[in-house]
Design an enzyme around this catalytic site. Structure first.
Site, PDB file in Angstrom:
ATOM      1  N   GLU A 270      85.057  22.790   7.308  1.00  0.00           N
ATOM      2  CA  GLU A 270      86.025  21.875   6.689  1.00  0.00           C
ATOM      3  C   GLU A 270      85.318  20.910   5.715  1.00  0.00           C
ATOM      4  O   GLU A 270      85.564  19.707   5.713  1.00  0.00           O
ATOM      5  CB  GLU A 270      86.799  21.102   7.755  1.00  0.00           C
ATOM      6  CG  GLU A 270      87.791  21.965   8.505  1.00  0.00           C
ATOM      7  CD  GLU A 270      88.775  21.160   9.333  1.00  0.00           C
ATOM      8  OE1 GLU A 270      89.963  21.528   9.353  1.00  0.00           O
ATOM      9  OE2 GLU A 270      88.367  20.170   9.961  1.00  0.00           O
TER      10      GLU A 270
ATOM     11  N   GLU B 253      91.587  27.990  12.362  1.00  0.00           N
ATOM     12  CA  GLU B 253      91.824  27.085  13.491  1.00  0.00           C
ATOM     13  C   GLU B 253      93.319  26.903  13.612  1.00  0.00           C
ATOM     14  O   GLU B 253      93.922  26.117  12.871  1.00  0.00           O
ATOM     15  CB  GLU B 253      91.143  25.728  13.286  1.00  0.00           C
ATOM     16  CG  GLU B 253      89.644  25.733  13.438  1.00  0.00           C
ATOM     17  CD  GLU B 253      89.070  24.310  13.407  1.00  0.00           C
ATOM     18  OE1 GLU B 253      89.850  23.344  13.556  1.00  0.00           O
ATOM     19  OE2 GLU B 253      87.840  24.189  13.235  1.00  0.00           O
TER      20      GLU B 253
END
Length: 583
Positions: free
Chosen positions: A158, A234
């Site tokens: 991320e 995710e």
């Protein structure tokens, strides 16, 4: 030789379309004797892949080290995934977030203030290179192209939410390829703004992270990557908890509907988390977006498989959804059977401040705790004061208890923004400092812990402090110094800060849930293993005790209590109590 590749629309396993149905299990949050059980139950839910992060700070607690023993044996974990007939995704960071202490970055790395964080700064890149080479020495021989289970490797994590240093990302890619990685490399970012572009490179496969509005998020991802398989790397099907809040849950039906939408759209998925596990010891992270919020010990995450490894309503709801799209095994795992309850009474105790703490004199301003060479848990600051008054610091990271000649003066909390305390004149000042977990997300990653200077007494700087760490790796010194508690009933309580001991019998290994009603705050240990933190403010009311920690015959419970208890008893409960849900 098997192959795994990125096709125009699909992942390709040996040139055939393959849908990744993955579930996250962090090996470092699960007792290693239970890895095979958790992996097997993932396959029974219909998954074909296991994903895990790799925590740099856990494998390398000091510079130049890389531990792969016991619960850090990543190679063994991946071999167990292969033995179950499943594939694996490895996400080595170097930053992992994961609600893990410092986002996985080692605290020692930032003892040099010139070292950058998640950037192409040379000192940081040198350390990252050494770490990744050690990780990839384990992973590369276990790639699918070598007969192993690993099909994908993630670059950073991320990153678009933090920065956009393309030179840094390219360094990670080049190092991975030089080390022998030949499975596809990918990045994951939230599908918002420019995060996907900022956090990746043109040659890397891009995936998204989200837990709702699946069709909209996938469309956003497709706009930015016209070809290749869609994947939610995710799929947030639950959430984590902070001390002082409620226990976060997500409805099984709502989560299952989102999973169904993902699979109907043809996307691959990694369920985060399939099985959360536990922040044992001092490994929990924290958030700080203006208010410091440490994460609790349990990482149950309201996942399909509970913290102690049992299927939940969400497990069966997800299994039903997967069965609509793919074959699932007929076998189903058994549900939790209530455990017998019992009570344990502590009989010996030692005052924490009277136990030996190796301290060193540090000339000059008050230092951060990193000068001790230990980076988690408790530290002790000491100095002698000739005058009293108002003692202040620029910041307390994270919680400090003050004592003058052993008498408690009060507590300062980072969470509450407290920085000043009144101290009487004369005497030996001792400050027990608790690192409650390093920030794992945002710009405060890598910050120092301790009492941030200047330390001012009535506006005049106090210099030349003694500082030492409280070594809890072994409880032998505390056990040897412990003496019998004074005569009194079980409600007589125990003064803090102290370490108290009890013995209990067991028929053999088996899960337990330790309940500490009447105790205030601290850590609990079973046979020397640090179960993690407890705190009466909740939400969690029990600590998970993995069955393999329990041995036949006599077992030891130790309780480090910071403030004091209203009882000398602790109990083993019938099941977990993670606190009230949000209503």
């Amino acid at each position: 030789m098997d192959t795994f590749a990125i096709g125009d629309q699909d992942f390709l396993l040996n040139d055939e379309p393959f849908r990744v149905l993955s579930g996250a299990i962090h090996y470092f949050r699960v007792h290693p004797d239970l890895w095979a059980d958790r992996i097997h139950k993932a396959r029974l839910m219909g998954l074909n892949t296991i994903e895990t992060y790799v925590p740099w700070n856990e494998h390398a607690p000091v510079p130049g080290s890389f531990h792969t023993d016991d619960g850090l044996d990543l190679g063994r974990f991946l071999d167990l995934v292969a033995a179950e007939g499943m594939r694996a995704i490895v996400r080595p960071g170097p930053y992992i977030c994961a609600e893990w202490d410092n986002g996985g970055l080692p605290a020692w790395l930032f003892s040099d203030p010139t070292v950058g964080v998640r950037s192409s700064e040379p000192g940081y890149l040198a350390a990252v290179s050494s770490y990744l080479e050690a990780v990839l020495a384990v992973v590369v021989p276990r790639q699918i192209t070598h007969g192993g289970p690993v099909i994908l490797l993630q670059i950073e994590n991320e990153y678009g939410a933090f920065g956009k240093d393309k030179e840094y990302l390219q360094h990670l890619v080049d190092l991975s390829k030089r080390s022998g990685v030949d499975v596809p490399l990918f990045t994951c970012d939230q599908p918002f703004g420019t995060m996907i572009e900022d956090g990746s490179l043109p040659e890397l496969h891009k995936t998204g992270t989200f837990g709702s509005r699946a069709e909209e998020r996938l469309a956003f991802l497709r706009e930015r990557q016209p070809t290749g398989p869609l994947m939610c790397a995710e799929f947030w099907n639950g959430w984590f908890d902070n001390w002082g809040t409620h226990h976060h849950t997500t409805g099984a039906a709502a989560s299952a509907a989102e999973l169904d939408a993902l699979l109907t759209a043809g996307a691959s998925v990694n369920i985060y988390m399939f099985h959360g596990g536990t922040n044992f010891g001092f490994t929990n992270g924290a958030n700080d977006k203006g208010i410091y919020e440490p994460t609790i010990t349990s990482y149950d995450y309201d996942a399909p498989l509970s913290e102690d490894g049992h299927p939940t309503a969400k497990y069966f709801a997800f299994r039903d959804v997967i069965a609509k799209h793919f074959p699932v095994p007929e076998e189903v795992p058994s549900e939790r059977v209530p455990l017998p309850t019992s009570v344990v009474t502590v009989s010996e105790s030692v005052h924490l401040l009277s136990a030996a703490v190796a301290a060193s004199q540090v000339p000059g301003p008050i230092p951060p705790v990193e000068v001790t060479g230990r980076y988690r848990g408790f530290s002790l600051y000491q100095t002698s004061l000739e005058t009293g008054g108002i003692l202040s610091f620029s910041e307390v990271r994270d919680r400090a208890q003050f004592f003058l000649d052993g008498f408690p003066l009060g507590t300062l909390s980072r969470e509450l923004g407290e920085r000043t305390i009144a101290v009487p004149a004369g005497g030996r000042l001792q400050i027990l400092l608790e690192d409650q977990g390093r920030v794992n997300y945002g710009q405060r990653i890598g910050e120092s812990k301790g009492l941030m200077g200047p330390a001012l007494l009535n506006g005049v700087e106090v210099l030349d402090w003694e500082i030492g760490s409280v070594d809890l790796d072994s409880l032998a010194a505390f056990r040897e110094a412990a003496t019998g508690l004074p005569v009194g009933g079980t409600t007589a309580g125990v003064a803090g800060p102290s370490v108290s001991f009890a013995t209990f019998e067991a028929d053999g290994p088996g899960d337990r849930f330790l309940r500490l009603d009447g105790w205030t705050k601290g850590n609990a240990f079973i046979n020397g293993f640090n179960l993690g933190r407890y705190w009466s403010r909740g939400p969690q009311r029990t600590l998970y005790v993995p069955g393999p920690l329990i041995r036949e015959g006599a077992n030891e419970l130790a309780i480090l209590e910071l403030h004091g208890s209203a009882t000398r008893e602790a109990s083993f409960a019938v099941g977990p109590d993670l606190g009230p849900d949000e209503k």
